[in-house]
Motif scaffolding. Structure first.
Motif, PDB file in Angstrom:
ATOM      1  N   PHE A   1      -7.418   1.388  -3.784  1.00 31.97           N
ATOM      2  CA  PHE A   1      -8.547   1.176  -4.697  1.00 31.97           C
ATOM      3  C   PHE A   1      -9.685   0.461  -3.984  1.00 31.97           C
ATOM      4  O   PHE A   1     -10.860   0.843  -4.093  1.00 31.97           O
ATOM      5  N   LEU A   2      -9.362  -0.586  -3.216  1.00 29.37           N
ATOM      6  CA  LEU A   2     -10.377  -1.332  -2.487  1.00 29.37           C
ATOM      7  C   LEU A   2     -11.093  -0.449  -1.477  1.00 29.37           C
ATOM      8  O   LEU A   2     -12.335  -0.484  -1.358  1.00 29.37           O
ATOM      9  N   LYS A   3     -10.339   0.357  -0.752  1.00 26.20           N
ATOM     10  CA  LYS A   3     -10.960   1.266   0.228  1.00 26.20           C
ATOM     11  C   LYS A   3     -11.912   2.243  -0.458  1.00 26.20           C
ATOM     12  O   LYS A   3     -12.996   2.539   0.063  1.00 26.20           O
ATOM     13  N   ASP A   4     -11.506   2.754  -1.618  1.00 25.69           N
ATOM     14  CA  ASP A   4     -12.351   3.703  -2.345  1.00 25.69           C
ATOM     15  C   ASP A   4     -13.658   3.036  -2.798  1.00 25.69           C
ATOM     16  O   ASP A   4     -14.734   3.642  -2.729  1.00 25.69           O
ATOM     17  N   VAL A   5     -13.564   1.786  -3.265  1.00 26.13           N
ATOM     18  CA  VAL A   5     -14.765   1.067  -3.701  1.00 26.13           C
ATOM     19  C   VAL A   5     -15.702   0.824  -2.527  1.00 26.13           C
ATOM     20  O   VAL A   5     -16.920   1.045  -2.609  1.00 26.13           O
ATOM     21  N   VAL A   6     -15.141   0.365  -1.411  1.00 29.05           N
ATOM     22  CA  VAL A   6     -15.949   0.092  -0.217  1.00 29.05           C
ATOM     23  C   VAL A   6     -16.655   1.367   0.245  1.00 29.05           C
ATOM     24  O   VAL A   6     -17.849   1.349   0.588  1.00 29.05           O
ATOM     25  N   GLU A   7     -15.929   2.482   0.222  1.00 29.09           N
ATOM     26  CA  GLU A   7     -16.523   3.757   0.630  1.00 29.09           C
ATOM     27  C   GLU A   7     -17.639   4.169  -0.323  1.00 29.09           C
ATOM     28  O   GLU A   7     -18.671   4.696   0.103  1.00 29.09           O
TER      29      GLU A   7
END
Length: 232
Positions: free
Chosen positions: A93-99
Motif C-alpha cells: 500500500f505504501l509503495k502504491d501511494v508513493v508511486e
C-alpha cells in the motif's frame, strides 16, 4: 491566534518584551501600538509607558498537490492475516501511494520488537513525502497503520521515517523545550507551545519530566492540543 500586550519605556522596549513572551522573532508578528510613551510634566508626573499588541502571523500554507490515494490490497472481509502478511500488505500500500505521488522510493522494513516496526522510505525528493513539519508523513503513517491492522490477528504499530526525519525532529523539539524552559525561569511566566500531535507533545513532556523547576501538561482539545510549560 496567539497574541500578547506588553509595555515598556519606549515602543521598541515594549516590542522586545512582547517578542520574548511569545518566543518569536520580529518578522513573525504584527505589531499594533496601543499607547505612545509620554514623559509627563517635568519628565516625572503623568509619565506613561508605551503599550503594544503583538499578534503572531498565521504561517503561509503552500498549496499542496492533490493525490489519489490507492486502494488497500483486497482481502476477504472475514480473513485474518498473520503479522508477516499484514506487514506485506502495508508495504505494498505504501509503495502504491508513493508511486501515485510521482516519487520513486524503496521501503526497508526494520523489526523493532513484538508488534512494532519501522518502515524506512529511501529515495529522492523525500521532502515532498515528509511535508511541512512532517504532516504528510504523519498522515501517511496513519493510513499505513489502518491497512496493516484491518485484518491482522495481532495489533501492529508502524512508524514511517524518511531521511532520518523522526530523529531530527526529536532533536529540534528537545532544543525548543530546553530554550522555552529557560525562558519560563527567566520571565517567571508560563508558555504555551503551538498545537502539535501527541507523539511530539510526548517528546516535550519526556525531555522536561525530570526538571526540578518547571513542569509540563497538555491543554486544549484535538487537533489543537498543545503543551504548556509552567513554573513549579
Amino acid at each position: 491566534m496567539k497574541k500578547v500586550i506588553a509595555t515598556g519605556k519606549t515602543v521598541e522596549d515594549a516590542v522586545e518584551i512582547a517578542l520574548r513572551k511569545l518566543g518569536v522573532t520580529r518578522d513573525q508578528v504584527e505589531i499594533r501600538i496601543l499607547t505612545q510613551p509620554s514623559r509627563g510634566f517635568l519628565g516625572l508626573i503623568g509619565s506613561r509607558d508605551a503599550e503594544v499588541e503583538a499578534v503572531v502571523k498565521e504561517p503561509a500554507v503552500a498549496e499542496q498537490p492533490q493525490y489519489e490515494v490507492p486502494l488497500a490490497p483486497t482481502v476477504p472481509a472475514n480473513e485474518i492475516l498473520d503479522p508477516v502478511e499484514s506487514i506485506e500488505n502495508a508495504v505494498q500500500f505504501l509503495k502504491d501511494v508513493v508511486e501515485s505521488m510521482g516519487l520513486s522510493a524503496e521501503v526497508v522494513v526494520r523489526y523493532e520488537r513484538e508488534g512494532h516496526y519501522v518502515f524506512q522510505i529511501e529515495g529522492d525528493r523525500m521532502g515532498i513525502l515528509i511535508g511541512r513539519r512532517g504532516q504528510t508523513l504523519d498522515a501517511l503513517q496513519y493510513l499505513v497503520n489502518l491497512v496493516a491492522n484491518k485484518h491482522s490477528e495481532t495489533f501492529l504499530r508502524i512508524i514511517l521515517d524518511a531521511e532520518d526525519y523522526r530523529a531530527r525532529r526529536k532533536e529540534t523539539l528537545e532544543r525548543l523545550a530546553d530554550r522555552l524552559a529557560k525562558q519560563v525561569l527567566r520571565e517567571r511566566q508560563e508558555i504555551e507551545l503551538e498545537p502539535m500531535p501527541a507523539h511530539e507533545r510526548k517528546v516535550i513532556h519526556t525531555y522536561l519530566q525530570g526538571h526540578t523547576r518547571v513542569g509540563t501538561r497538555s491543554v486544549g482539545e484535538e487537533p489543537n492540543r498543545k503543551v504548556l510549560i509552567y513554573l513549579k
